[in-house]
Write a protein that holds these residues in place. Structure first.
Motif, short mmCIF file in Angstrom:
data_model
loop_
_atom_site.label_atom_id
_atom_site.label_comp_id
_atom_site.label_asym_id
_atom_site.label_seq_id
_atom_site.Cartn_x
_atom_site.Cartn_y
_atom_site.Cartn_z
N ARG A 129 -26.46 45.75 33.27
CA ARG A 129 -26.21 46.03 31.80
C ARG A 129 -26.69 44.70 31.12
NH1 ARG A 129 -22.00 48.70 34.61
NH2 ARG A 129 -20.88 46.90 34.32
N VAL A 130 -26.22 43.60 32.03
CA VAL A 130 -26.73 42.30 31.52
C VAL A 130 -28.03 42.01 30.93
CG1 VAL A 130 -26.71 39.89 31.96
CG2 VAL A 130 -24.83 41.07 32.82
N PHE A 131 -29.01 42.69 31.59
CA PHE A 131 -30.38 42.65 31.29
C PHE A 131 -30.61 42.97 29.75
CE2 PHE A 131 -30.97 41.11 35.29
CZ PHE A 131 -31.38 42.07 36.24
N SER A 132 -29.96 43.70 29.30
CA SER A 132 -30.09 44.44 27.83
C SER A 132 -29.87 43.26 26.94
CB SER A 132 -29.28 45.72 27.44
OG SER A 132 -27.98 45.36 27.84
N HIS A 133 -29.15 42.18 27.37
CA HIS A 133 -28.72 41.25 26.38
C HIS A 133 -29.95 40.32 26.02
CE1 HIS A 133 -24.60 41.71 27.85
NE2 HIS A 133 -24.60 42.57 27.00
N GLY A 134 -31.13 40.27 26.83
CA GLY A 134 -32.13 39.28 26.79
C GLY A 134 -33.42 39.82 26.12
N ASN A 135 -33.41 41.10 25.61
CA ASN A 135 -34.35 41.45 24.59
C ASN A 135 -35.71 41.44 25.37
OD1 ASN A 135 -32.90 42.07 22.29
ND2 ASN A 135 -33.10 40.10 21.48
N ILE A 136 -35.78 41.99 26.41
CA ILE A 136 -36.91 41.90 27.57
C ILE A 136 -37.77 43.08 27.24
CG2 ILE A 136 -37.68 41.66 29.85
CD1 ILE A 136 -36.23 39.26 28.73
N PRO A 137 -39.36 42.77 27.30
CA PRO A 137 -40.03 43.97 26.76
C PRO A 137 -40.05 44.87 28.06
CG PRO A 137 -41.06 42.00 26.28
CD PRO A 137 -40.02 41.48 26.87
N THR A 138 -40.27 45.99 27.50
CA THR A 138 -39.97 47.24 28.70
C THR A 138 -41.11 46.93 29.91
OG1 THR A 138 -41.32 48.72 27.32
CG2 THR A 138 -38.91 48.89 27.36
N SER A 139 -42.22 46.37 29.35
CA SER A 139 -43.20 46.45 30.68
C SER A 139 -43.10 45.24 31.51
CB SER A 139 -44.64 46.13 30.06
OG SER A 139 -44.48 44.96 29.16
N TRP A 140 -41.93 44.44 31.16
CA TRP A 140 -41.66 43.29 32.22
C TRP A 140 -40.51 43.85 33.13
CZ3 TRP A 140 -40.88 38.25 28.66
CH2 TRP A 140 -42.24 38.03 27.92
N THR A 141 -40.54 43.31 34.17
CA THR A 141 -39.57 43.55 35.59
C THR A 141 -38.48 42.40 35.54
OG1 THR A 141 -41.10 45.01 36.42
CG2 THR A 141 -39.37 44.13 37.72
N VAL A 142 -37.54 42.51 35.54
CA VAL A 142 -36.20 41.27 35.55
C VAL A 142 -35.53 41.54 36.84
CG1 VAL A 142 -34.49 40.17 34.55
CG2 VAL A 142 -36.15 41.14 33.15
N ALA A 143 -35.59 40.57 37.81
CA ALA A 143 -34.75 40.68 39.18
C ALA A 143 -33.85 39.39 39.06
CB ALA A 143 -35.76 40.62 40.20
N ILE A 144 -32.67 39.79 39.89
CA ILE A 144 -31.80 38.61 40.31
C ILE A 144 -31.71 39.01 41.87
CG2 ILE A 144 -29.60 37.75 40.31
CD1 ILE A 144 -29.12 39.07 37.74
N ILE A 145 -32.16 37.66 42.29
CA ILE A 145 -32.19 37.61 43.95
C ILE A 145 -31.44 36.48 44.65
CG2 ILE A 145 -34.04 37.04 45.88
CD1 ILE A 145 -36.12 37.75 43.77
N ASP A 146 -30.60 36.90 45.56
CA ASP A 146 -29.69 35.80 45.91
C ASP A 146 -30.18 34.95 46.92
OD1 ASP A 146 -28.21 38.48 48.75
OD2 ASP A 146 -30.08 37.07 48.56
N ARG A 147 -29.38 34.05 47.57
CA ARG A 147 -29.88 33.08 48.25
C ARG A 147 -30.67 33.33 49.52
NH1 ARG A 147 -24.95 31.36 46.22
NH2 ARG A 147 -23.79 31.89 48.10
N ASP A 148 -30.48 34.58 49.95
CA ASP A 148 -30.96 35.23 51.39
C ASP A 148 -32.15 35.74 50.98
OD1 ASP A 148 -27.86 35.76 53.01
OD2 ASP A 148 -28.87 34.10 52.95
N GLY A 149 -32.57 35.98 49.46
CA GLY A 149 -33.74 36.89 49.49
C GLY A 149 -33.64 38.18 49.21
N ASN A 150 -32.40 38.58 49.14
CA ASN A 150 -32.16 40.25 48.67
C ASN A 150 -31.99 40.37 47.34
OD1 ASN A 150 -32.50 40.43 51.64
ND2 ASN A 150 -30.43 39.87 51.82
N PHE A 151 -32.49 41.58 46.82
CA PHE A 151 -32.01 41.88 45.44
C PHE A 151 -30.62 42.18 45.08
CE2 PHE A 151 -36.69 43.38 45.38
CZ PHE A 151 -37.29 42.21 44.32
N ILE A 152 -30.19 41.41 44.14
CA ILE A 152 -28.75 41.70 43.64
C ILE A 152 -28.74 42.82 42.39
CG2 ILE A 152 -26.84 40.54 42.51
CD1 ILE A 152 -27.29 38.06 43.83
N SER A 153 -29.94 42.54 41.66
CA SER A 153 -30.11 43.44 40.54
C SER A 153 -31.57 43.62 40.22
CB SER A 153 -29.35 43.04 39.44
OG SER A 153 -29.38 44.19 38.30
N ARG A 154 -32.27 44.63 39.68
CA ARG A 154 -33.61 44.75 39.40
C ARG A 154 -33.66 45.57 38.11
NH1 ARG A 154 -38.59 46.57 41.03
NH2 ARG A 154 -40.27 45.17 41.18
N SER A 155 -34.42 45.44 37.19
CA SER A 155 -34.41 46.07 36.05
C SER A 155 -35.39 47.42 36.28
CB SER A 155 -35.18 45.52 34.74
OG SER A 155 -36.35 45.12 35.02
#
Length: 753
Positions: A187-213
């Motif tokens: 839900r946080v990703f919607s605050h950034g006005n990111i184009p739909t063709s882009w892919t946003v990801a949050i990765i933790d310190r071990d390299g695993n996806f926490i969240s991905r658009s």
């Protein structure tokens, strides 16, 4: 070589570097467009990282606020459960309270009183056990710890946590945890006005996806692309080009979260990044090709006409060399035709032009010399006038001082038995006239300073209405207003002005109204604030002798007086309004005078820039703050009994409650008991130094708002820096300047709720 060939070579030589540099420019343009697109991508990644940090920072602040809860410190767990539940960040987040053995005490996901997993049960869940160990290690340094992706033992969901240590008196230690479900950050990703063709990801310190658009439902908890993880571990921020998990060739930009160390990455398709750059390069290349072709064609056409025209000009020049008049010639080039016509009279025209130029130069030099001489003479006269006025003002002050002193001495003498009213009246006349002469001298000196540019303003927020009322009250006190009907209407109008100069402006204008209005006349004074235009208005209207139409345009000129003034022998030098205009302009305002004519009264309107809303609020807040400054509690830690007693007495005289302590340990205990507003701590204490005391006090959440003042005999820069590093807010050197200490105390008293 013929001129046509040379022109072609010139065109080729001109176009070749153009083509080469254009190619380089096109390449640079391509690179610049690509870099601009990547810059936008980097900015988007930084913005998203700031949004993530904002969520984590808000959670951290909320947890630290919860850590100061009285319900927690008093052991009221049901009450603390309600407070913690109100601090939840919304759907997908909840609050936990652990003790340092790992036992859950509060979980806002469940009603208070429900059975919570025990520390033993948590240890049996390997993922939870490792996460719990990481949390305990993370908060060991009394700092906030943000976890990697974990599996909740209660819900089985993948979560991340923000953990804050809480230390309370009595060796009570807890860990407050804000838990975020993995889908919370989608839900946080919607605050950034990111184009739909882009892919946003949050990765933790071990390299695993926490969240991905994109594909979050099956990728959360899975490992990110190895090349992206490797690059993120090697640099704080950067970019790579690779294939995404969907097989798309993309530029992947990454940055690290400051609070959590997570990686925030945004991938944009490479085709999208380079599309605009390629379009711009293509258009530029087509334009360059068209320019080259047009230049080549134009060069061929021009060379043909130019060859014929130059041949005719050569024939005319040869005729002049033979002392012949060239024959008239018409070509396709107007300039060559004019050349033919001018060649025959070129010598005569050049001689006439030279003679005319020499005469004009001589005349210009003469005029310039006269102008410089006149300017220098005027400057000397103006300087002499200013020096004379300054000298006159200073010389007049010597006899004025003697006269004023004599008058005061006469008034101090006891009345004589044979004194009479004529002697008393004479003293009053001498005193009034000496004050009048002193006012004239002040105006002369101000005029001199104004001319020399030596008047400076010490501006501060002032209420124009209050200033006007004060000036009129002063005139009432002197009895000057007794014979007039004065009406005053004011409203608060805050301006940034010099107190002395603003009082001078108001006094001068009101004094003029009294001076030029016969006894029994009416004077209206009005102060208004025009919020729409941001202007403070001062209006003074009288029913006096008025101003003639001839004098009105010159009322602001120095030493100008009207016939009406001379006829009535009203005195003055005619510089008052001149000084008023200069002072008003120094304040960024303007003044105007209007009158319907002689005996029709006058109106003066002064406009000042009004302080902004923020400026008015700051002035009002400052005044209100000083008004509401009240007594506060002060902890005084000083091992010298006499010094401690004297300072405590001084503080007590100012109405403050003083808590005394003679050593560091006693000071810490008294601080925990009394929670003082200000603590004045001597650095040289017997059991521990003041730096250690300050560090201990700063470790207690309940004392975070206490203002710490270091009191020491050492005042070097290194000593001050050491004090501030230890947690002190202020550093005072013995013997203490009580004014400085009282200013610190007043500031704290104003700031307290």
């Amino acid at each position: 070589m013929k001129i046509r060939t040379q022109l072609m070579f010139i065109a080729a030589a001109t176009l070749l570097p153009v083509v080469v540099f254009s190619a380089v420019a096109l390449n640079l343009l391509l690179e610049a467009e690509r870099n601009a697109a990547l810059k936008n991508l980097r900015e988007a990644a930084r913005a998203m990282a700031l949004i993530v940090d904002g969520e984590l920072g808000t959670a951290d602040a909320a947890l630290r606020m919860l850590g100061t809860s009285r319900a927690l410190s008093s052991g009221d767990m049901p009450g603390f459960h309600e407070q913690a539940k109100s601090a939840d960040r919304g759907p997908g987040s909840w609050t936990l309270l652990f003790n340092y053995r790992g036992q859950q005490l509060i979980n806002t996901l469940l009603p208070f009183g429900n059975t919570l997993p025990s520390a033993t049960e948590l240890q049996h869940a390997q993922t939870s056990a490792q996460g719990l160990k990481d949390v305990l290690l993370g908060v060991a340094g009394n700092r906030t710890y943000v976890s990697n992706l974990l599996k909740s033992p209660l819900t089985g969901r993948l979560v991340t946590t923000v953990n804050v240590p809480v230390s309370l008196p009595g060796d009570l230690q807890y860990i407050l945890t804000e838990t975020f479900a993995a889908d919370y950050f989608v839900r946080v990703f919607s605050h950034g006005n990111i184009p739909t063709s882009w892919t946003v990801a949050i990765i933790d310190r071990d390299g695993n996806f926490i969240s991905r658009s994109r594909g979050a439902e099956h990728l959360i908890g899975k490992a990110a692309r190895p090349e992206l993880v490797k690059a993120a571990r090697e640099a704080q921020q950067g970019q790579i080009r690779h294939l995404t998990l969907e097989g798309v060739d993309a530029y992947d930009v990454f940055v690290h979260s400051e609070l959590s160390g997570w990686t925030v990455a945004i991938a944009a398709p490479a085709d999208q990044i380079e599309l605009s750059a390629r379009r711009a390069v293509k258009l530029a290349a087509l334009g360059l090709l068209a320019a080259v072709l047009a230049a080549a064609g134009t060069a061929a056409l021009v060379s043909r006409s130019l060859v014929r025209a130059i041949a005719g000009a050569a024939a005319s020049a040869a005729a002049i060399g033979r002392a012949e008049v060239p024959a008239a010639s018409v070509t396709d080039i107007d300039e060559i035709d004019k050349l033919h016509a001018a060649l025959s009279s070129a010598g005569v025209l050049l001689r006439q032009e030279l003679q005319s130029r020499q005469r004009a130069e001589a005349e210009r030099e003469t005029l310039l010399g006269n102008e410089q001489h006149a300017r220098q003479f005027a400057e000397q006269q103006n300087k002499a006038k200013d020096q004379f006025l300054a000298l006159l003002g200073h010389e007049l002050r010597n006899p004025l001082s003697a006269i004023s002193g004599a008058i005061q001495l006469m008034r101090m003498q006891p009345p004589q038995a044979d004194g009479n009213k004529h002697s008393t009246r004479a003293q009053e006349i001498i005193e009034r006239q000496s004050k009048h002469l002193s006012h004239i001298v002040d105006d002369l000196l101000d005029l001199s300073r104004m001319s020399l540019g030596k008047i400076s303003l010490n501006k501060k927020p002032l209420d124009l209405a209050r200033m006007v009322n004060a000036c009129v009250d002063a005139l009432h006190t002197t009895g000057r207003t007794a014979s007039y009907a004065i009406s005053i209407q004011t409203e608060p109008a805050w301006v940034s002005a010099d107190t002395t100069r603003l009082e001078q402006i108001v006094s001068n204008l009101v004094g003029n109204a009294l001076k030029f209005t016969p006894a029994g006349g009416k004077i209206d004074i009005k102060v208004t604030a025009e919020t729409a235009t941001g202007t403070a208005l001062l209006l003074i209207r009288d029913t006096g002798i008025g101003i003639s139409a001839e004098l009105l345009p010159h009322v602001f000129d120095a030493f100008v007086q009207g016939a009406a003034q001379s006829d009535k022998a009203l005195g003055g030098l005619g510089i008052g309004l001149h000084l008023v205009r200069q002072l008003v302009q120094l304040h960024g305002g303007e003044v105007q005078v209007t009158s319907a004519g002689v005996n029709q009264g006058s109106t003066v309107l002064v406009r000042f820039p009004m302080l902004s809303e923020d400026g008015r609020k700051a002035a009002a807040t400052s005044a209100a703050g000083m008004d509401r400054a009240t007594a506060i509690s002060i902890l005084l830690v000083e091992d010298n009994g006499d010094a401690r007693e004297m300072m405590a007495a001084l503080l007590d005289m100012h109405g403050h409650r003083v808590i005394e302590a003679e050593n560091g340990e006693q000071g810490i205990l008294r601080a925990l008991e009394a929670n003082p507003d200000v603590a004045v701590i001597d650095i040289g204490l017997p059991d521990m130094d003041g730096y250690q005391v300050a560090a201990r006090l700063r470790s207690y959440p309940a004392l975070q708002k206490t203002v710490l003042v270091a009191l020491t005999g050492y005042g070097q820069l290194a000593d001050k820096q050491r004090a501030f590093t230890a947690g002190f807010d202020h550093h005072l050197v013995k013997p203490v300047d009580m004014d400085s200490l009282m200013e610190i105390i007043r500031s704290r008293a104003v700031a307290q709720p």
